[in-house]
Design a protein around this motif. Sequence first.
Motif, short mmCIF file in Angstrom:
data_model
loop_
_atom_site.label_atom_id
_atom_site.label_comp_id
_atom_site.label_asym_id
_atom_site.label_seq_id
_atom_site.Cartn_x
_atom_site.Cartn_y
_atom_site.Cartn_z
N UNK A 28 0.85 -1.18 0.00
CA UNK A 28 0.00 0.00 0.00
C UNK A 28 0.89 1.24 0.00
N UNK A 29 0.66 2.12 -0.96
CA UNK A 29 1.58 3.21 -1.27
C UNK A 29 1.03 4.55 -0.81
N UNK A 30 1.84 5.26 -0.04
CA UNK A 30 1.53 6.62 0.40
C UNK A 30 2.40 7.59 -0.39
N UNK A 31 1.78 8.60 -0.98
CA UNK A 31 2.51 9.59 -1.78
C UNK A 31 1.97 10.98 -1.45
N UNK A 32 2.62 11.64 -0.51
CA UNK A 32 2.21 12.99 -0.13
C UNK A 32 2.90 13.99 -1.08
#
Length: 335
Positions: free
Chosen positions: A312-316
């Motif tokens: 699961x990828x977080x990209x702020x």
Amino acid sequence: MQTKKFENIPLAVLDLAPINEGSNAAQSFKNSAELAQHVEKWGFNRYWLAEHHNMPGIGSSATSVLIGHIAGATETIRVGSGGIMLPNHAPLVIAEQFGTLETLYPGRIDLGLGRAPGSDQATAYALRRTLQSSGDDFPEQVAELEEYFSSNTSARVQAYPGAGLNIPLWLLGSSGFSAQLAAFKGLPFSFASHFAPDYTMQALQLYHQNFKPSAALKEPYAMVGVNVIAADSQERAEWLATSQQQQMFSLMRGMPTMLKSPIDRLEDVWSDREIAMFREKLETESMIVGTPDVVREKLRNFILKTRANEVIINSQIFHQEDRLRSYEIVADLME
């Protein structure tokens, strides 16, 4: 639509509904819906939103409401919580909320549960009106929630809607506590490696070694979080990453802010000591910044090391077009 995979691993999105400096929550929610529509088209497996409170740069505090907004804007992608911080809520309320979501969007809703407050102690008190629930009773709260979703018609209190619905439960964690509980209960487990990388391997080992098959799951299934900032050049990716770096460091300082625009030099806003502290904490295998080739190699190594069943990828990322492009690059790697 068939889900595409990277190295045979499904990919998911973790969205904190970032609120940009100079913008507002309304625009954040529009951006999230647009991103969800794009990643659905690009073949991502699921789209999760995280509960946080008292943080001006994170718009997903009313997590269940926002899940409904995203599910209503999409058609096939699974939508859920990454996660609901159960000690902040009465389990009955969560059963009713997610029973409603599952009724509106059948077969598409996930309920990920965490035991942290998702906030500071003062905010936790404002949410709960008491601090008697420290998270130690999390196993009992999960069991109560499971009972509300069961078909036990003799129970005095029941969740309407909710009772008898098959809503997948996940346990989330950044330490070994939820890993062991997920293993004991035979539930899927998601580890927050994107902000607790030092404990990743220990928690995953606990989960795999202690897993007991259940009616929900016959074999362990672990999803692992990772930060990815992808761009067409290394220079741009590293520039874009300074927004997330600024946000994370503001949290480390105890002074959360809105998501700030990228900057050319971290040295202009932080001391050398602060930069060293930040890089030691966050420049890990769980922070992937770079071109498609860099992301491909580092993401592959991350998957091999963690043995993740799903990532699961977080990209702020401050600019919406760059955020979309980053996830598109990852989607291209799934081909």
